[in-house]
Structures are given as C-alpha cells and as structure tokens.
Design a protein around this motif. Structure first.
Motif, PDB file in Angstrom:
ATOM      1  N   THR A 141       5.935  79.768  -4.541  1.00 49.86           N
ATOM      2  CA  THR A 141       6.967  80.686  -4.056  1.00 49.86           C
ATOM      3  C   THR A 141       7.891  79.978  -3.057  1.00 49.86           C
ATOM      4  N   THR A 142       7.597  78.730  -2.740  1.00 45.99           N
ATOM      5  CA  THR A 142       8.516  77.904  -1.941  1.00 45.99           C
ATOM      6  C   THR A 142       9.570  77.395  -2.923  1.00 45.99           C
ATOM      7  N   VAL A 143      10.735  78.029  -2.898  1.00 46.62           N
ATOM      8  CA  VAL A 143      11.725  77.782  -3.950  1.00 46.62           C
ATOM      9  C   VAL A 143      12.978  77.057  -3.465  1.00 46.62           C
ATOM     10  N   LEU A 144      13.013  76.665  -2.211  1.00 47.46           N
ATOM     11  CA  LEU A 144      14.209  75.982  -1.716  1.00 47.46           C
ATOM     12  C   LEU A 144      14.484  74.725  -2.540  1.00 47.46           C
ATOM     13  N   PRO A 145      15.751  74.413  -2.742  1.00 48.62           N
ATOM     14  CA  PRO A 145      16.103  73.229  -3.527  1.00 48.62           C
ATOM     15  C   PRO A 145      15.504  71.949  -2.955  1.00 48.62           C
ATOM     16  N   ASN A 146      15.098  71.072  -3.852  1.00 49.66           N
ATOM     17  CA  ASN A 146      14.531  69.778  -3.499  1.00 49.66           C
ATOM     18  C   ASN A 146      15.604  68.730  -3.797  1.00 49.66           C
ATOM     19  N   TYR A 147      16.589  68.646  -2.901  1.00 48.16           N
ATOM     20  CA  TYR A 147      17.747  67.775  -3.138  1.00 48.16           C
ATOM     21  C   TYR A 147      17.421  66.298  -2.989  1.00 48.16           C
ATOM     22  N   ASN A 148      16.533  65.963  -2.044  1.00 45.41           N
ATOM     23  CA  ASN A 148      16.247  64.560  -1.732  1.00 45.41           C
ATOM     24  C   ASN A 148      17.527  63.781  -1.441  1.00 45.41           C
ATOM     25  N   ILE A 149      18.409  64.368  -0.648  1.00 43.47           N
ATOM     26  CA  ILE A 149      19.706  63.764  -0.336  1.00 43.47           C
ATOM     27  C   ILE A 149      19.568  62.401   0.330  1.00 43.47           C
ATOM     28  N   GLY A 150      18.492  62.163   1.049  1.00 45.56           N
ATOM     29  CA  GLY A 150      18.298  60.899   1.733  1.00 45.56           C
ATOM     30  C   GLY A 150      18.469  59.699   0.819  1.00 45.56           C
ATOM     31  N   ALA A 151      18.210  59.866  -0.472  1.00 46.80           N
ATOM     32  CA  ALA A 151      18.277  58.756  -1.418  1.00 46.80           C
ATOM     33  C   ALA A 151      19.699  58.283  -1.655  1.00 46.80           C
ATOM     34  N   VAL A 152      20.651  59.140  -1.439  1.00 47.38           N
ATOM     35  CA  VAL A 152      22.031  58.773  -1.751  1.00 47.38           C
ATOM     36  C   VAL A 152      22.846  58.516  -0.487  1.00 47.38           C
ATOM     37  N   GLY A 153      22.197  58.581   0.675  1.00 46.33           N
ATOM     38  CA  GLY A 153      22.892  58.448   1.953  1.00 46.33           C
ATOM     39  C   GLY A 153      23.257  57.036   2.298  1.00 46.33           C
TER      40      GLY A 153
END
Length: 153
Positions: A141-153
């Motif tokens: 039920t933890t549905v927040l997006p898993n963007y993993n933005i750190g990879a593209v920073g």
C-alpha cells in the motif's frame, strides 16, 4: 452481472499494458502505444463500464519519470474518487529483475531489496510483461512513485 476484477497497469515504456485479473488470474490484456496521459482515461472508462473493479495495481518505477508520475496521479485519483484500494510494486517484478534504462549508459538494477544505478555498455530490452498470475504478496500500500532521480543528477 459484471465480473469483479483487479486491474494492473504497467506504463513504464511503450506499449502501455493493462492486465485484468479475476481471482488473481489474468483474463484479459489491453495494450496501447499512445501516451499515458492521452489514453488512460479512455481505457479505464471502458474497464469500469465492463467490470466491477475491486483493486488497482501498478508499477511505481523505476522507469520513465513522466510515465510514473502520470500513472501515479491518475490511479491515486481514481482510488480516492471511487474508494478502491491502490497497490504498487517496483518494475523489476514485471521484467524478471533485468536492468531498466535510466539515462545514457546508466541503468537501474535491483540488488536484493535495494535499487541502484550501474553503467552498462549494452542497453536493456525494457520488456515488461503482464504476469499470468498476480502475486498479491509482491505489492504494497506504499504507492509513492519510485523515481530514483539520484541516478540522473
């Protein structure tokens, strides 16, 4: 009388895929090469006209930032408005834990329960599959997006 079903969305790459599940068995698959933001309302309207939707499921990333964002906002809104539970799991569940393209030669990889980035010389196929049987234990039920933005920073 309409069937009671669960609906799974994978919108991380083209085509968008929607699995319709009765008693956790896939009974139908819908695919579209159109943009999520353009086609999801139409597809879900058809689904809601045909079935009684009991649960919503989706792949919450990693993958295309915009696709994840659109999927999350759309499904979270549906979940609230129609009072239908929403569940998510990471994209690796749908591609047999293969690397997922991030940016350039960077790919997301799953090591144990941790998602990291790694440079790969050969780009992954990015093929996601609707499972024949939906394993509810893989979702949360933890549905927040898993963007993993750190990879593209």
């Amino acid at each position: 009388m309409s069937k009671k079903v669960d609906v799974l969305l994978i919108a991380l790459s083209s085509p968008i895929q929607i699995g319709i599940y009765e008693n956790n068995q896939c009974i139908d698959v819908i695919k579209s090469t159109l943009k999520s933001s353009d086609i999801l309302p139409t597809l879900y309207k058809e689904i809601f006209n045909r079935y009684i939707v009991e649960n919503l499921f989706f792949a919450n990333g990693p993958g295309s930032f915009m696709a994840i964002k659109v999927s999350y906002i759309f499904l979270k809104s549906l979940s609230i408005l129609k009072q239908i539970p929403l569940f998510a799991t990471d994209a690796f569940y749908f591609n047999k834990n293969e690397p997922i393209k991030a940016m350039g030669k960077l790919c997301f990889v799953k090591m144990g329960s941790e998602i990291k980035t790694q440079k790969l010389e050969i780009a992954p196929s990015m093929e996601f599959k609707i499972p024949a049987v939906l394993d509810y234990n893989e979702f949360s039920t933890t549905v927040l997006p898993n963007y993993n933005i750190g990879a593209v920073g």
